[in-house]
Design an enzyme around this catalytic site. Structure first.
Site, mmCIF file in Angstrom:
data_model
loop_
_atom_site.group_PDB
_atom_site.id
_atom_site.type_symbol
_atom_site.label_atom_id
_atom_site.label_comp_id
_atom_site.label_asym_id
_atom_site.label_seq_id
_atom_site.Cartn_x
_atom_site.Cartn_y
_atom_site.Cartn_z
ATOM 1 N N SER A 119 0.774 -0.400 -1.516
ATOM 2 C CA SER A 119 -0.486 -0.327 -0.785
ATOM 3 C C SER A 119 -1.600 0.131 -1.707
ATOM 4 O O SER A 119 -1.399 0.986 -2.572
ATOM 5 C CB SER A 119 -0.349 0.655 0.386
ATOM 6 O OG SER A 119 -1.616 1.030 0.890
ATOM 7 N N LYS A 120 -2.787 -0.428 -1.511
ATOM 8 C CA LYS A 120 -3.919 -0.042 -2.357
ATOM 9 C C LYS A 120 -4.366 1.393 -2.094
ATOM 10 O O LYS A 120 -5.072 1.977 -2.899
ATOM 11 C CB LYS A 120 -5.091 -0.997 -2.143
ATOM 12 C CG LYS A 120 -5.720 -0.950 -0.760
ATOM 13 C CD LYS A 120 -6.856 -1.953 -0.650
ATOM 14 C CE LYS A 120 -7.512 -1.924 0.722
ATOM 15 N NZ LYS A 120 -8.607 -2.900 0.837
ATOM 16 N N ARG A 121 -3.954 1.972 -0.961
ATOM 17 C CA ARG A 121 -4.280 3.379 -0.706
ATOM 18 C C ARG A 121 -3.428 4.318 -1.553
ATOM 19 O O ARG A 121 -3.787 5.470 -1.765
ATOM 20 C CB ARG A 121 -4.069 3.721 0.779
ATOM 21 C CG ARG A 121 -5.040 3.046 1.728
ATOM 22 C CD ARG A 121 -6.481 3.379 1.436
ATOM 23 N NE ARG A 121 -6.770 4.796 1.544
ATOM 24 C CZ ARG A 121 -7.187 5.389 2.669
ATOM 25 N NH1 ARG A 121 -7.360 4.696 3.750
ATOM 26 N NH2 ARG A 121 -7.447 6.678 2.675
ATOM 27 N N ARG A 334 -6.461 9.461 -8.417
ATOM 28 C CA ARG A 334 -5.098 9.589 -7.894
ATOM 29 C C ARG A 334 -4.210 10.293 -8.917
ATOM 30 O O ARG A 334 -3.381 11.136 -8.561
ATOM 31 C CB ARG A 334 -4.512 8.206 -7.579
ATOM 32 C CG ARG A 334 -5.143 7.514 -6.391
ATOM 33 C CD ARG A 334 -4.346 6.280 -6.002
ATOM 34 N NE ARG A 334 -5.129 5.405 -5.133
ATOM 35 C CZ ARG A 334 -5.805 4.354 -5.550
ATOM 36 N NH1 ARG A 334 -5.758 4.007 -6.819
ATOM 37 N NH2 ARG A 334 -6.493 3.621 -4.707
#
Length: 370
Positions: A119-121, A334
């Site tokens: 997921s891009k999150r 991140r």
């Protein structure tokens, strides 16, 4: 619930708004063929009465998708396995319209090493990110080709042309392929080492040492150096991937660990919602968030500066982020969160709740926070 024709007429005469829903059987099951899975059966009780036309007259996705595919004479639909539960709706629509349904093929989803959905999150999923990291297009294509499929002779390195020659979609595995960046890096290294020196030099130059890219950086470094040899220590983060940060780098005077996590996580969420990646919009986002958190900009900036540049002093941060781009910026935020220990599920729920309240409490008008 079904309404009688009289009640429908009365409600329409009264000016009540209405939608068009799909009539779904309440008994039995829907059966359809999938190229990889064979016959798939789903009980009709698991299929909701999908809205097909909204009150404003606009069609919803499922209706538009079926009509569009039919008009374009689509023969095969290849999509992710999360769409399997939508297949009964589409089959029903094709039946209602009297059209032939395309052949369906639901591909397995790419997953992280912990088996969670890619997921891009959570992960960088943009091609631009991998390009900026220094992955070769040929190696990335090669690696993606291996996701759930393999060459007949099981070799790991192959070109796109070789894959096209041997590819058979019916040999795709349903096991949920793992997207492992370490394996991708290894494969990229194989491609690099088989290059000729001229090709290697040309590829490196095109990657990050080309004139167009350096012309963006030049105005930021020219006034800050006395020797050309000063450029690399000052601006090496422009041609780096994930920076060699440590938890010690984020021990910022006057900033409690909880505030540090909030600054990094909230910045990441705001940047995920930022539509236009320009210096002015980046600066506005940071200034607004600092104000909402009750922090002066000079106190808010140090952890962001460290996460993005790996230094306490470098070229101007907003300009640097604009050049690095959204994908690399978010990836480094991140990474910084991981370096300081990450965010637990419990913390994440609490932070999400706080984040959603920011725009409300401060009347910011920022739609991403609402």
């Amino acid at each position: 619930m079904s309404l009688s024709a009289d009640e429908v007429s009365q409600r329409m005469a009264a000016g009540e708004s209405s939608v068009v829903r799909m009539k779904v059987p309440r008994e039995g099951s829907c059966k359809f063929q999938d190229m990889l899975r064979g016959e798939v059966e789903i009980d009709w009780t698991q299929v909701d009465m999908q809205i097909l036309m909204k009150a404003d007259g606009m069609p919803t996705y499922h209706l538009a998708n079926v009509v569009d595919d039919h008009l374009m004479e689509i023969t095969h639909v290849i999509r992710g396995e999360e769409w399997i539960n939508s297949a009964p709706k589409h089959q029903l629509l094709y039946d209602y319209f009297g059209w032939e349904m395309p052949v369906l093929c639901h591909m397995p989803l790419l997953r992280n090493p912990d088996k969670s959905k890619l997921s891009k999150r959570k992960n960088p999923t943009s091609i631009i990110y991998y390009q900026r990291m220094g992955f070769l297009a040929e190696a990335l294509c090669n690696y993606l080709g291996r996701m759930g499929w393999s060459m007949p002779d099981e070799r790991e390195k192959f070109s796109l042309e070789e894959m096209i020659q041997d590819f058979d979609i019916k040999r795709v595995s349903l096991g949920g392929p793992i997207f492992d960046t370490e394996k991708l890096s290894w494969l990229n290294g194989q491609w690099i080492r088989e290059m000729g020196q001229e090709e290697f030099a040309r590829s490196v130059s095109q990657w990050a040492f080309n004139k167009d890219y350096f012309m963006q950086i030049a105005p930021l470094v020219q006034s800050r150096v006395e020797l050309f040899s000063d450029i690399a220590p000052l601006a090496n983060f422009f041609v780096s991937g994930m920076l060699p940060l440590t938890e010690q780098d984020f021990q910022i005077k006057g900033m409690e660990p909880e505030v540090l996590k909030r600054v990094l996580q909230f910045s990441l969420w705001r940047f995920e919602a930022l539509r236009h990646w320009e210096r002015e919009s980046i600066e506005s986002t940071i200034s607004q968030l600092a104000e909402e958190l009750g922090l002066k900009l000079r106190n808010f900036m140090p952890p962001i500066f460290m996460a993005i540049t790996g230094k306490s002093s470098a070229t101007p941060l907003m300009d640097s982020m604009a050049i690095l781009g959204p994908d690399m910026t978010r990836a480094r935020l991140r990474h910084a969160l991981g370096v300081i220990g990450g965010v637990s599920k419990k913390e994440l729920k609490r932070l999400e709740k706080e984040f959603k309240q920011l725009g409300v409490e401060n009347n910011s008008g920022d739609t991403a926070a609402k």
